[in-house]
Scaffold this motif. Structure first.
Motif, PDB file in Angstrom:
ATOM      1  N   THR A   1      52.832  86.015  55.019  1.00 38.16           N
ATOM      2  CA  THR A   1      52.971  84.417  55.500  1.00 38.16           C
ATOM      3  C   THR A   1      51.367  84.138  55.882  1.00 38.16           C
ATOM      4  OG1 THR A   1      53.659  85.011  57.868  1.00 38.16           O
ATOM      5  CG2 THR A   1      55.417  84.848  56.204  1.00 38.16           C
TER       6      THR A   1
ATOM      7  N   LYS B   1      54.120  82.110  47.673  1.00 35.00           N
ATOM      8  CA  LYS B   1      54.468  81.492  48.975  1.00 35.00           C
ATOM      9  C   LYS B   1      55.568  80.315  48.511  1.00 35.00           C
ATOM     10  CE  LYS B   1      50.273  82.759  51.235  1.00 35.00           C
ATOM     11  NZ  LYS B   1      49.017  81.878  51.722  1.00 35.00           N
TER      12      LYS B   1
ATOM     13  N   GLU C   1      62.356  80.815  54.767  1.00 37.45           N
ATOM     14  CA  GLU C   1      61.909  80.677  56.089  1.00 37.45           C
ATOM     15  C   GLU C   1      60.475  80.262  56.276  1.00 37.45           C
ATOM     16  OE1 GLU C   1      62.430  82.774  60.468  1.00 37.45           O
ATOM     17  OE2 GLU C   1      62.407  84.018  58.536  1.00 37.45           O
ATOM     18  N   LYS C   2      60.219  79.177  57.262  1.00 39.99           N
ATOM     19  CA  LYS C   2      58.797  78.922  57.776  1.00 39.99           C
ATOM     20  C   LYS C   2      58.577  79.491  59.037  1.00 39.99           C
ATOM     21  CE  LYS C   2      55.786  75.098  58.839  1.00 39.99           C
ATOM     22  NZ  LYS C   2      54.582  75.651  57.963  1.00 39.99           N
TER      23      LYS C   2
ATOM     24  N   ALA D   1      57.290  79.992  62.441  1.00 42.81           N
ATOM     25  CA  ALA D   1      56.544  79.187  63.379  1.00 42.81           C
ATOM     26  C   ALA D   1      56.117  79.906  64.572  1.00 42.81           C
ATOM     27  CB  ALA D   1      57.473  78.117  63.969  1.00 42.81           C
TER      28      ALA D   1
ATOM     29  N   THR E   1      53.879  88.786  59.284  1.00 39.25           N
ATOM     30  CA  THR E   1      53.402  87.597  59.992  1.00 39.25           C
ATOM     31  C   THR E   1      52.613  87.857  61.054  1.00 39.25           C
ATOM     32  OG1 THR E   1      55.143  88.072  61.635  1.00 39.25           O
ATOM     33  CG2 THR E   1      55.848  86.967  59.863  1.00 39.25           C
TER      34      THR E   1
END
Length: 435
Positions: free
Chosen positions: A45, A76, A81-82, A84, A105
């Motif tokens: 990500t 991507k 899921e993003k 944050a 991440t």
């Protein structure tokens, strides 16, 4: 001089794993001893940051891992899921459904003193647990190096072996017309970025090689029309001549402890192999033949030396003990063999082979058995090993091309990559892992 010191999140990682870890055993691993390995799907990500540098860091990580041939970064556009908050446990089902077996991440923030703080976490999505997590501090201009170090950490955690991304390559950059080619000594990151020149003259330079201590390079130069071997300090730019020898000197290379340089000296029409102690400047002759013995390379333990010789009528690979005793021929295939280089793992010797009008890069076991050709072409030459002994870099001159280019290939022979450089490039030499 160290650029920065990586700091492990020992206590933080332990606390996170005690909260997030599932009892299941982590299943994300790559057995790189099986031969041709299916790349591991991994989602990387964009690292959270306020100025876009996080996305740049994650892009370098993805490029490193993909170039190894062992990882297949997931597109991507498939992400559900993003992320944050990289401190929170991800929704593993969202990553399993797109077959991302591993997930990376992270975030990049700026400290009050201007330094960058880069954090990452590696997750096993199918086992539902964190595999590792670390943070690093550095000056903003070193962000690419942080990305390489993170890629190394991921590579090591998944494969069980050291990575090779936080390394540099010294090479000969070639520019100008073919009839008046300028050759300079240059250095770059292993992926072709951050290129800078180490010399700036019209004198020909050849065969640069790294010292095991990573702070100096040996190379040959025709400065003043006199071929000499030089030592160049990378941090200070200072250099010195490694003795004044009559005749030509070729193919200098350091011993594994960095205390000696081994090279070939040409006298009276033949060339023999010598070592020089860099402290006392005393020389020791290792071969004494009427042939051309050159391109010596120490084994990692310093006990043996591989070299090329035409004493049998054409170039072949030989080995001997470090004191010159026990000389024996290794290569017996069709064609001629040259530029032997011992693997950092000690298990293989890489070489250049000329046969059937082609130049090939190959490897053989240290007893001469198990020869395998990894790649062939119009003109391939000059293999050099990554410090983990899994990847080779070499230079290739394609038919009709204006000049040579650098390529890498792994031991499977299936993962060949062009290493783009601003100019033509030859004679690469891979550094050990950086401090």
């Amino acid at each position: 001089m160290k650029i920065f010191s990586p700091i492990r999140l020992v206590l933080a990682v332990a606390a996170l794993m005690s909260v997030f870890s599932a009892p299941a055993f982590a299943r994300v691993e790559i057995n790189i001893n099986k031969g041709n390995v299916e790349p591991l799907p991994i989602a990387i990500t964009d690292f959270i940051s306020g100025d876009g540098i996080g996305a740049q860091v994650s892009a370098v990580i993805a490029a490193d891992l993909q170039r190894s041939g062992l990882f297949a970064p997931v597109n991507k556009s498939a992400f559900i899921e993003k992320i944050a908050n990289p401190d929170q446990q991800p929704r593993f089902e969202d990553w399993k459904v797109i077959n991302a077996q591993a997930l990376v991440t992270g975030r990049v923030t700026r400290e009050s003193d201007g330094r960058l703080r880069a954090e990452f976490r590696l997750w096993d999505t199918f086992a539902g647990q964190q595999m590792t997590g670390q943070q690093f501090f550095t000056q903003p201009e070193n962000w690419r190096r942080v990305a390489h170090i993170i890629a190394d950490a991921i590579y090591e955690r998944v494969t069980g072996e050291k990575g090779y991304f936080d390394t540099r390559v010294v090479f000969v950059s070639e520019s100008g017309p073919k009839t008046a080619r300028k050759r300079q000594l240059s250095i770059m990151d292993q992926d072709g970025f951050n290129v800078r020149n180490l010399t700036n003259s019209n004198d020909i330079v050849l065969t640069p090689r790294f010292s095991p201590n990573r702070q100096e390079v040996t190379y040959m130069s025709f400065e003043g029309q006199q071929p000499r071997v030089y030592l160049l300090q990378l941090e200070t730019g200072q250099r010195e001549v490694v003795g004044n020898f009559p005749g030509m000197t070729f193919s200098p290379r350091f011993s594994p402890d960095g205390q000696k340089v081994i090279m070939s000296l040409q006298q009276d029409g033949n060339a023999n192999i010598y070592t020089m102690d860099l402290r006392s400047r005393t020389t020791t002759r290792l071969t004494n033949t009427s042939a051309i013995d050159t391109a010596p390379s120490f084994s990692p333990d310093g006990q043996r030396v591989a070299f090329e010789s035409d004493r049998g009528g054409r170039q072949q690979i030989y080995v001997m003990n470090a004191d010159g005793s026990g000389q024996q021929r290794l290569s017996f295939g069709d064609g001629s063999y040259s530029t032997p280089v011992w693997s950092p793992r000690g298990d293989l010797i890489a070489f250049t082979k000329q046969s059937g009008g082609k130049f090939s890069i190959g490897v053989m076991k240290t007893d001469g058995s198990g020869e395998r050709i990894l790649t062939s072409g119009f003109h391939n030459e000059g293999p050099t090993w990554a410090p983990n002994g899994r990847v080779l870099m070499f230079f290739r001159q394609n038919a009709g091309a204006g000049g040579p280019q650098l390529y890498s290939i792994d031991l499977t022979g299936y993962n060949e990559q062009l290493i783009k450089t601003p100019t033509f490039a030859s004679d690469p030499a891979w550094s050990p892992l950086l401090d």
